[in-house]
Scaffold this motif. Structure first.
Motif, PDB file in Angstrom:
ATOM      1  N   MET A   1      -9.683   2.360  22.604  1.00  0.00           N
ATOM      2  CA  MET A   1      -9.265   1.128  21.992  1.00  0.00           C
ATOM      3  C   MET A   1      -9.511   1.233  20.484  1.00  0.00           C
ATOM      4  N   GLU A   2      -8.659   0.599  19.712  1.00  0.00           N
ATOM      5  CA  GLU A   2      -8.790   0.641  18.260  1.00  0.00           C
ATOM      6  C   GLU A   2      -9.951  -0.229  17.785  1.00  0.00           C
ATOM      7  N   ARG A   3     -10.285  -0.085  16.523  1.00  0.00           N
ATOM      8  CA  ARG A   3     -11.396  -0.851  15.959  1.00  0.00           C
ATOM      9  C   ARG A   3     -11.136  -2.353  16.033  1.00  0.00           C
ATOM     10  N   ARG A   4      -9.882  -2.735  15.810  1.00  0.00           N
ATOM     11  CA  ARG A   4      -9.565  -4.164  15.844  1.00  0.00           C
ATOM     12  C   ARG A   4      -9.785  -4.743  17.241  1.00  0.00           C
ATOM     13  N   GLY A   5      -9.386  -4.007  18.261  1.00  0.00           N
ATOM     14  CA  GLY A   5      -9.599  -4.463  19.634  1.00  0.00           C
ATOM     15  C   GLY A   5     -11.068  -4.587  19.980  1.00  0.00           C
ATOM     16  N   ILE A   6     -11.853  -3.621  19.507  1.00  0.00           N
ATOM     17  CA  ILE A   6     -13.298  -3.678  19.744  1.00  0.00           C
ATOM     18  C   ILE A   6     -13.895  -4.879  19.012  1.00  0.00           C
ATOM     19  N   ALA A   7     -13.419  -5.127  17.795  1.00  0.00           N
ATOM     20  CA  ALA A   7     -13.928  -6.270  17.028  1.00  0.00           C
ATOM     21  C   ALA A   7     -13.563  -7.590  17.697  1.00  0.00           C
ATOM     22  N   GLU A   8     -12.341  -7.682  18.227  1.00  0.00           N
ATOM     23  CA  GLU A   8     -11.938  -8.918  18.908  1.00  0.00           C
ATOM     24  C   GLU A   8     -12.764  -9.153  20.167  1.00  0.00           C
ATOM     25  N   ALA A   9     -12.958  -8.110  20.956  1.00  0.00           N
ATOM     26  CA  ALA A   9     -13.738  -8.249  22.196  1.00  0.00           C
ATOM     27  C   ALA A   9     -15.198  -8.557  21.884  1.00  0.00           C
ATOM     28  N   GLY A  10     -15.763  -7.876  20.903  1.00  0.00           N
ATOM     29  CA  GLY A  10     -17.145  -8.134  20.521  1.00  0.00           C
ATOM     30  C   GLY A  10     -17.338  -9.524  19.951  1.00  0.00           C
ATOM     31  N   GLY A  11     -16.385  -9.963  19.139  1.00  0.00           N
ATOM     32  CA  GLY A  11     -16.465 -11.311  18.577  1.00  0.00           C
ATOM     33  C   GLY A  11     -16.365 -12.379  19.642  1.00  0.00           C
ATOM     34  N   ALA A  12     -15.477 -12.178  20.593  1.00  0.00           N
ATOM     35  CA  ALA A  12     -15.342 -13.150  21.682  1.00  0.00           C
ATOM     36  C   ALA A  12     -16.622 -13.206  22.516  1.00  0.00           C
ATOM     37  N   ALA A  13     -17.232 -12.051  22.772  1.00  0.00           N
ATOM     38  CA  ALA A  13     -18.478 -12.018  23.542  1.00  0.00           C
ATOM     39  C   ALA A  13     -19.607 -12.703  22.775  1.00  0.00           C
ATOM     40  N   LEU A  14     -19.682 -12.442  21.479  1.00  0.00           N
ATOM     41  CA  LEU A  14     -20.740 -13.042  20.671  1.00  0.00           C
ATOM     42  C   LEU A  14     -20.605 -14.564  20.597  1.00  0.00           C
ATOM     43  N   VAL A  15     -19.396 -15.018  20.332  1.00  0.00           N
ATOM     44  CA  VAL A  15     -19.172 -16.465  20.214  1.00  0.00           C
ATOM     45  C   VAL A  15     -19.429 -17.162  21.548  1.00  0.00           C
ATOM     46  N   SER A  16     -18.916 -16.601  22.636  1.00  0.00           N
ATOM     47  CA  SER A  16     -19.127 -17.252  23.928  1.00  0.00           C
ATOM     48  C   SER A  16     -20.594 -17.227  24.337  1.00  0.00           C
ATOM     49  N   GLY A  17     -21.299 -16.148  23.993  1.00  0.00           N
ATOM     50  CA  GLY A  17     -22.720 -16.094  24.295  1.00  0.00           C
ATOM     51  C   GLY A  17     -23.520 -17.137  23.528  1.00  0.00           C
ATOM     52  N   VAL A  18     -23.215 -17.283  22.242  1.00  0.00           N
ATOM     53  CA  VAL A  18     -23.913 -18.278  21.425  1.00  0.00           C
ATOM     54  C   VAL A  18     -23.607 -19.696  21.923  1.00  0.00           C
ATOM     55  N   LEU A  19     -22.345 -19.946  22.256  1.00  0.00           N
ATOM     56  CA  LEU A  19     -21.987 -21.265  22.781  1.00  0.00           C
ATOM     57  C   LEU A  19     -22.658 -21.541  24.127  1.00  0.00           C
ATOM     58  N   ALA A  20     -22.759 -20.530  24.969  1.00  0.00           N
ATOM     59  CA  ALA A  20     -23.420 -20.712  26.262  1.00  0.00           C
ATOM     60  C   ALA A  20     -24.904 -20.993  26.076  1.00  0.00           C
ATOM     61  N   ILE A  21     -25.528 -20.290  25.150  1.00  0.00           N
ATOM     62  CA  ILE A  21     -26.953 -20.538  24.875  1.00  0.00           C
ATOM     63  C   ILE A  21     -27.151 -21.966  24.390  1.00  0.00           C
ATOM     64  N   GLY A  22     -26.313 -22.384  23.449  1.00  0.00           N
ATOM     65  CA  GLY A  22     -26.439 -23.744  22.929  1.00  0.00           C
ATOM     66  C   GLY A  22     -26.187 -24.800  23.980  1.00  0.00           C
ATOM     67  N   ALA A  23     -25.172 -24.599  24.797  1.00  0.00           N
ATOM     68  CA  ALA A  23     -24.853 -25.583  25.834  1.00  0.00           C
ATOM     69  C   ALA A  23     -25.960 -25.661  26.882  1.00  0.00           C
ATOM     70  N   LEU A  24     -26.475 -24.515  27.290  1.00  0.00           N
ATOM     71  CA  LEU A  24     -27.555 -24.522  28.278  1.00  0.00           C
ATOM     72  C   LEU A  24     -28.824 -25.166  27.708  1.00  0.00           C
ATOM     73  N   TRP A  25     -29.150 -24.876  26.469  1.00  0.00           N
ATOM     74  CA  TRP A  25     -30.347 -25.443  25.866  1.00  0.00           C
ATOM     75  C   TRP A  25     -30.250 -26.956  25.755  1.00  0.00           C
ATOM     76  N   LEU A  26     -29.056 -27.435  25.356  1.00  0.00           N
ATOM     77  CA  LEU A  26     -28.881 -28.881  25.210  1.00  0.00           C
ATOM     78  C   LEU A  26     -28.791 -29.591  26.563  1.00  0.00           C
ATOM     79  N   ALA A  27     -28.106 -29.003  27.512  1.00  0.00           N
ATOM     80  CA  ALA A  27     -27.860 -29.679  28.783  1.00  0.00           C
ATOM     81  C   ALA A  27     -29.042 -29.572  29.745  1.00  0.00           C
TER      82      ALA A  27
END
Length: 101
Positions: A1-27
């Motif tokens: 996979m190209e660098r852009r694809g890796i960056a998109e997948a990594g960014g999506a994982a990072l953002v969803s992980g941070v959002l999940a942490i925040g949602a779980l902590w608040l809820a």
């Protein structure tokens, strides 16, 4: 996979992980790390599949599309009203000339 694809997948994982942490902590008040990692992996896999589908489709279109050059661009350009095209005007003139006779 190209660098852009890796960056998109990594960014999506990072953002969803941070959002999940925040949602779980608040809820709930605590963080279930198995759930967070699972959501992040799922988002990364979905982003990677989306990237492959988009780039694969672009490559397919590129190989199947006709090569348009300066000599043949008129064959691939539709004539629209107001473009100055004369397509169909000769037939209209002939029909109106026959009617006026």
């Amino acid at each position: 996979m190209e660098r852009r694809g890796i960056a998109e997948a990594g960014g999506a994982a990072l953002v969803s992980g941070v959002l999940a942490i925040g949602a779980l902590w608040l809820a709930v008040g605590y963080i279930d790390w198995v759930l967070v990692v699972g959501l992040a992996l799922g988002a990364a896999i979905a982003a990677a599949a989306n990237y492959r589908a988009r780039t694969g489709h672009a490559d397919t279109v590129k190989t199947e599309a006709p090569e348009v050059t300066a000599d043949n661009f008129e064959n691939y350009t539709p004539v629209k009203a107001g473009d100055g095209g004369t397509e169909g005007l000769d037939e209209e003139r002939e029909a109106s000339d026959r009617e006026s006779e």
